[in-house]
Design an enzyme around this catalytic site. Structure first.
Site, PDB file in Angstrom:
ATOM      1  N   ASP A 115      -6.286 -16.922 -51.051  1.00 48.82           N
ATOM      2  CA  ASP A 115      -6.350 -16.606 -52.473  1.00 48.82           C
ATOM      3  C   ASP A 115      -7.513 -17.363 -53.101  1.00 48.82           C
ATOM      4  OD1 ASP A 115      -5.494 -17.036 -55.470  1.00 48.82           O
ATOM      5  OD2 ASP A 115      -4.278 -15.382 -54.711  1.00 48.82           O
ATOM      6  N   ASN A 123     -14.262 -14.314 -63.907  1.00 48.04           N
ATOM      7  CA  ASN A 123     -14.316 -13.050 -64.644  1.00 48.04           C
ATOM      8  C   ASN A 123     -14.461 -13.279 -66.135  1.00 48.04           C
ATOM      9  OD1 ASN A 123     -14.308 -10.988 -62.747  1.00 48.04           O
ATOM     10  ND2 ASN A 123     -12.087 -10.923 -62.574  1.00 48.04           N
ATOM     11  N   ASP A 132     -17.071  -9.186 -59.390  1.00 45.77           N
ATOM     12  CA  ASP A 132     -17.111  -8.283 -58.227  1.00 45.77           C
ATOM     13  C   ASP A 132     -18.092  -8.796 -57.176  1.00 45.77           C
ATOM     14  OD1 ASP A 132     -15.268  -6.670 -59.441  1.00 45.77           O
ATOM     15  OD2 ASP A 132     -16.703  -5.129 -60.066  1.00 45.77           O
ATOM     16  N   GLU A 158      -7.806 -10.817 -55.908  1.00 43.89           N
ATOM     17  CA  GLU A 158      -8.605 -11.840 -55.231  1.00 43.89           C
ATOM     18  C   GLU A 158      -7.890 -12.386 -54.005  1.00 43.89           C
ATOM     19  OE1 GLU A 158      -6.437 -13.949 -58.669  1.00 43.89           O
ATOM     20  OE2 GLU A 158      -7.246 -11.972 -58.219  1.00 43.89           O
TER      21      GLU A 158
END
Length: 257
Positions: A115, A123, A132, A158
């Protein structure tokens, strides 16, 4: 039908010509059998004469059929890739992972969940386009951390998952350490961000069902995050031993860094 398309579809020019010849010969045989049923054995044409009669019609029709089958096969492959591939990272997706990983994880294997730490902050700070790009670079980092024969997929957001084959302790520590240390990411605004990962590992000295292995690896991820992120934890299942009276005794699970 899908198997028929896969078996019949030409794989190249030579294969196309060979299969075209086979199709035409079969058409000639069918015409020869029809001729026998209609006119009987006396005075019948030879197979080669019936093949010659059938070729005029069979050749263009068989050519068209092979071209169509080849197109259908290519379309099936494209649809399968779209259904089982993550478009962002070009890794297999969760569906592929669940369809292609073993139902049982052997003692020589290990299940991993990775993770990305604080990805929401990336973000929110730099925007989803930068996020991205970060995920693509992290996917490449994870993929190059593994060895041939290991399986890696993006299973959502993610989060990534991997199945390691022949996962001895030294290999596990080497791979998990490199994954958790992450990478130096340049968001393009003059500052380098260190992007790390929390890695959870499930392994056992006995065979585990894949669902249980994923649950344990997920539990280990939370342990890694609680320990401060940018690290890995190993979680093993409870072992149950039978007492002389037949009652199970649960031994506590352990977590190792």
């Amino acid at each position: 039908m899908e198997r028929f398309v896969r078996l019949t579809a030409p794989t190249g020019k030579f294969d196309f010509l060979v299969k075209l010849l086979v199709f035409v010969l079969i058409s000639g045989l069918m015409n020869h059998v029809r001729h026998i049923f209609v006119y009987g054995l006396p005075g019948q044409k030879t197979y080669w004469e019936n093949l010659s009669d059938a070729t005029f019609t069979a050749l263009p029709m068989c050519t068209f059929a092979l071209l169509l089958i080849g197109h259908l096969n290519a379309l099936q492959k494209r649809l399968y890739l779209q259904a089982t591939r993550d478009a962002l990272t070009d890794l297999p997706n969760r569906r592929w992972f669940m369809d292609n990983t073993p139902e049982r994880i052997s003692p020589t294997q290990a299940m991993m969940i990775i993770d990305v730490d604080r990805f929401k902050d990336i973000n929110d700070t730099f925007g989803h386009d930068i996020g991205d790009r970060c995920l693509r670079q992290m996917a490449l980092h994870l993929r190059t951390s593994l060895e041939p024969g290991d399986i890696l997929a993006r299973i959502g957001g993610e989060e990534f998952a991997a199945v390691l084959g022949q996962a001895d302790d030294a290999k596990l520590q080497r791979i998990a350490t490199r994954m958790s240390e992450g990478l130096a990411f340049d968001p393009g605004q003059g500052s380098i961000q260190r992007v790390t990962a929390s890695v959870g590992i499930a392994r056992s000295d006995r065979t585990m069902v894949r669902h249980d292995a994923l649950r344990l690896a997920d539990k280990a991820v939370y342990q890694a995050k609680s320990a401060g992120r940018a690290c890995f934890r190993v979680c093993v299942p409870d072992h149950r031993l039978a007492t002389p009276h037949g009652f199970p005794v649960a031994l506590p699970s352990t977590s190792l860094s």
